[in-house]
Design a protein around this motif. Structure first.
Motif, mmCIF file in Angstrom:
data_model
loop_
_atom_site.group_PDB
_atom_site.id
_atom_site.type_symbol
_atom_site.label_atom_id
_atom_site.label_comp_id
_atom_site.label_asym_id
_atom_site.label_seq_id
_atom_site.Cartn_x
_atom_site.Cartn_y
_atom_site.Cartn_z
ATOM 1 N N ASN A 197 0.826 -1.208 0.000
ATOM 2 C CA ASN A 197 0.000 0.000 0.000
ATOM 3 C C ASN A 197 0.862 1.260 0.000
ATOM 4 O O ASN A 197 0.517 2.263 -0.638
ATOM 5 C CB ASN A 197 -0.943 0.005 1.202
ATOM 6 N N LEU A 198 1.965 1.205 0.723
ATOM 7 C CA LEU A 198 2.861 2.360 0.751
ATOM 8 C C LEU A 198 3.450 2.608 -0.637
ATOM 9 O O LEU A 198 3.504 3.748 -1.105
ATOM 10 C CB LEU A 198 3.976 2.124 1.762
ATOM 11 N N ALA A 199 3.874 1.538 -1.311
ATOM 12 C CA ALA A 199 4.427 1.687 -2.656
ATOM 13 C C ALA A 199 3.379 2.267 -3.603
ATOM 14 O O ALA A 199 3.690 3.111 -4.454
ATOM 15 C CB ALA A 199 4.930 0.341 -3.165
ATOM 16 N N ALA A 200 2.121 1.823 -3.455
ATOM 17 C CA ALA A 200 1.047 2.342 -4.314
ATOM 18 C C ALA A 200 0.824 3.830 -4.062
ATOM 19 O O ALA A 200 0.637 4.614 -5.003
ATOM 20 C CB ALA A 200 -0.246 1.563 -4.066
ATOM 21 N N ALA A 201 0.852 4.249 -2.793
ATOM 22 C CA ALA A 201 0.661 5.666 -2.458
ATOM 23 C C ALA A 201 1.817 6.521 -2.968
ATOM 24 O O ALA A 201 1.617 7.640 -3.450
ATOM 25 C CB ALA A 201 0.499 5.829 -0.951
ATOM 26 N N LEU A 202 3.036 5.985 -2.878
ATOM 27 C CA LEU A 202 4.187 6.702 -3.407
ATOM 28 C C LEU A 202 4.092 6.829 -4.923
ATOM 29 O O LEU A 202 4.373 7.881 -5.499
ATOM 30 C CB LEU A 202 5.483 5.975 -3.020
ATOM 31 N N ASP A 203 3.669 5.733 -5.567
ATOM 32 C CA ASP A 203 3.545 5.726 -7.023
ATOM 33 C C ASP A 203 2.479 6.716 -7.497
ATOM 34 O O ASP A 203 2.639 7.378 -8.523
ATOM 35 C CB ASP A 203 3.214 4.313 -7.507
ATOM 36 N N LEU A 204 1.388 6.836 -6.743
ATOM 37 C CA LEU A 204 0.327 7.782 -7.084
ATOM 38 C C LEU A 204 0.747 9.239 -6.874
ATOM 39 O O LEU A 204 0.123 10.153 -7.399
ATOM 40 C CB LEU A 204 -0.910 7.509 -6.223
ATOM 41 N N GLY A 205 1.801 9.426 -6.100
ATOM 42 C CA GLY A 205 2.206 10.790 -5.792
ATOM 43 C C GLY A 205 1.509 11.360 -4.576
ATOM 44 O O GLY A 205 1.541 12.563 -4.343
ATOM 45 N N GLU B 103 -14.503 3.333 7.618
ATOM 46 C CA GLU B 103 -15.818 2.795 7.264
ATOM 47 C C GLU B 103 -15.745 1.327 6.840
ATOM 48 O O GLU B 103 -16.768 0.727 6.512
ATOM 49 C CB GLU B 103 -16.440 3.624 6.131
ATOM 50 N N GLY B 104 -14.544 0.768 6.822
ATOM 51 C CA GLY B 104 -14.401 -0.659 6.512
ATOM 52 C C GLY B 104 -13.918 -0.972 5.117
ATOM 53 O O GLY B 104 -13.853 -2.146 4.733
ATOM 54 N N ILE B 105 -13.582 0.048 4.328
ATOM 55 C CA ILE B 105 -13.084 -0.195 2.974
ATOM 56 C C ILE B 105 -11.570 -0.388 3.040
ATOM 57 O O ILE B 105 -10.860 0.464 3.577
ATOM 58 C CB ILE B 105 -13.437 0.987 2.049
ATOM 59 N N SER C 6 -9.389 9.514 2.569
ATOM 60 C CA SER C 6 -8.865 8.152 2.507
ATOM 61 C C SER C 6 -8.969 7.454 3.861
ATOM 62 O O SER C 6 -9.413 6.308 3.958
ATOM 63 C CB SER C 6 -7.404 8.162 2.035
ATOM 64 N N SER C 7 -8.560 8.151 4.926
ATOM 65 C CA SER C 7 -8.609 7.538 6.251
ATOM 66 C C SER C 7 -10.051 7.340 6.709
ATOM 67 O O SER C 7 -10.370 6.352 7.382
ATOM 68 C CB SER C 7 -7.819 8.368 7.265
ATOM 69 N N ALA C 8 -10.966 8.252 6.313
ATOM 70 C CA ALA C 8 -12.384 8.087 6.662
ATOM 71 C C ALA C 8 -12.967 6.849 5.982
ATOM 72 O O ALA C 8 -13.734 6.089 6.595
ATOM 73 C CB ALA C 8 -13.178 9.327 6.263
ATOM 74 N N LEU C 9 -12.613 6.619 4.715
ATOM 75 C CA LEU C 9 -13.104 5.433 4.003
ATOM 76 C C LEU C 9 -12.586 4.153 4.652
ATOM 77 O O LEU C 9 -13.316 3.165 4.776
ATOM 78 C CB LEU C 9 -12.683 5.498 2.535
ATOM 79 N N LEU D 174 -6.885 3.049 -2.614
ATOM 80 C CA LEU D 174 -5.803 3.508 -3.475
ATOM 81 C C LEU D 174 -6.062 3.168 -4.939
ATOM 82 O O LEU D 174 -5.767 3.958 -5.838
ATOM 83 C CB LEU D 174 -4.477 2.906 -3.011
ATOM 84 N N ASP D 175 -6.640 1.988 -5.180
ATOM 85 C CA ASP D 175 -6.980 1.609 -6.557
ATOM 86 C C ASP D 175 -8.040 2.555 -7.124
ATOM 87 O O ASP D 175 -7.952 2.983 -8.279
ATOM 88 C CB ASP D 175 -7.477 0.168 -6.598
ATOM 89 N N ALA D 176 -9.040 2.892 -6.291
ATOM 90 C CA ALA D 176 -10.050 3.853 -6.727
ATOM 91 C C ALA D 176 -9.409 5.212 -6.991
ATOM 92 O O ALA D 176 -9.767 5.912 -7.947
ATOM 93 C CB ALA D 176 -11.146 3.977 -5.670
ATOM 94 N N GLY D 177 -8.453 5.598 -6.140
ATOM 95 C CA GLY D 177 -7.756 6.860 -6.344
ATOM 96 C C GLY D 177 -7.032 6.910 -7.674
ATOM 97 O O GLY D 177 -7.009 7.955 -8.346
ATOM 98 N N ARG D 178 -6.451 5.783 -8.067
ATOM 99 C CA ARG D 178 -5.764 5.728 -9.351
ATOM 100 C C ARG D 178 -6.738 5.954 -10.502
ATOM 101 O O ARG D 178 -6.456 6.680 -11.448
ATOM 102 C CB ARG D 178 -5.064 4.379 -9.504
ATOM 103 N N ARG D 179 -7.934 5.342 -10.408
ATOM 104 C CA ARG D 179 -8.929 5.498 -11.477
ATOM 105 C C ARG D 179 -9.510 6.915 -11.486
ATOM 106 O O ARG D 179 -9.741 7.492 -12.547
ATOM 107 C CB ARG D 179 -10.023 4.443 -11.323
ATOM 108 N N VAL D 180 -9.732 7.468 -10.285
ATOM 109 C CA VAL D 180 -10.203 8.858 -10.212
ATOM 110 C C VAL D 180 -9.172 9.794 -10.833
ATOM 111 O O VAL D 180 -9.519 10.754 -11.533
ATOM 112 C CB VAL D 180 -10.492 9.254 -8.750
ATOM 113 N N ARG D 181 -7.891 9.513 -10.579
ATOM 114 C CA ARG D 181 -6.819 10.349 -11.146
ATOM 115 C C ARG D 181 -6.916 10.410 -12.665
ATOM 116 O O ARG D 181 -6.739 11.472 -13.274
ATOM 117 C CB ARG D 181 -5.466 9.775 -10.708
#
Length: 206
Positions: A107-115, A141-143, A135-138, A149-156
């Protein structure tokens, strides 16, 4: 080494083990004298905090390597690029607490890769307080963080397309310096359209 171990509250043999595992950087040497500094002490306290939260030494080593290979704060923020986002500085322990133990090397690598994340000395910098809070709120909520992070990539991808659309529209009719001034208009359009799209989605479910 003895003084550093005492300040960190660990045995010298543990400090030597951490050095062998490359969990801390080598000391600065002057002749036969090895000098440790506050960065070394901060890293040792971070290791202790992460161990208390259930991380293994192997995962901590992977996290450290990911941080060291990640972008620094200058690259992350593009220092000369104006932004409306407010960056947030965190310690590794604060980041782990934000995401309830889901700060894995993957997850850390994914967050770094996303910027989303960069480093500044011993601190972590998140590019946007709003994205960090959402992100922390989601996750609360159990996500799973990996799915956030994957959703963040698609939103980007969609956000980049929307930014290109708005920039092309403005630059066809106004000088480039007006693009920064008009960005609140683009944000309002996207927020309103997303709100209406969610309305439509909720009506379909009902």
């Amino acid at each position: 080494m003895e003084e550093l171990a005492r300040l960190a509250g660990i045995p010298v043999r543990t400090l030597r083990f951490y050095r062998e595992r490359k969990l801390i950087a080598p000391p600065r040497r002057e002749g036969r004298i090895a000098w440790y500094d506050d960065d070394h002490l901060a890293r040792l306290r971070t290791i202790a905090a992460l161990l208390e939260r259930g991380h293994t030494l192997s995962s901590i080593a992977e996290l450290a390597e990911a941080f060291e290979n990640g972008r620094n704060v200058g690259e992350l923020l593009g220092m000369d690029t104006p932004t409306e986002e407010i960056p947030v500085r965190l310690t590794p322990e604060e980041l782990a607490d934000r995401f309830e133990g889901q700060v894995t090397p993957e997850n850390l690598a994914a967050a770094l890769d996303l910027g989303y994340l960069g480093t500044d000395g011993t601190e972590i910098v998140h590019v946007s307080r709003r994205l960090l809070d959402v992100s922390s709120a989601l996750v609360r909520e159990g996500i799973p963080l990996a799915e956030v992070l994957d959703a963040g990539r698609r939103v980007r991808e969609h956000a980049d397309a929307l930014a290109d659309l708005f920039a092309d529209l403005v630059l066809r009719h106004a000088p480039e310096e007006d693009l920064q001034r008009m960005r609140p208009l683009a944000r309002s359009v996207v927020e309103a359209e997303l709100s209406l799209a969610l309305d439509r989605r909720l009506r379909k479910r009902n």
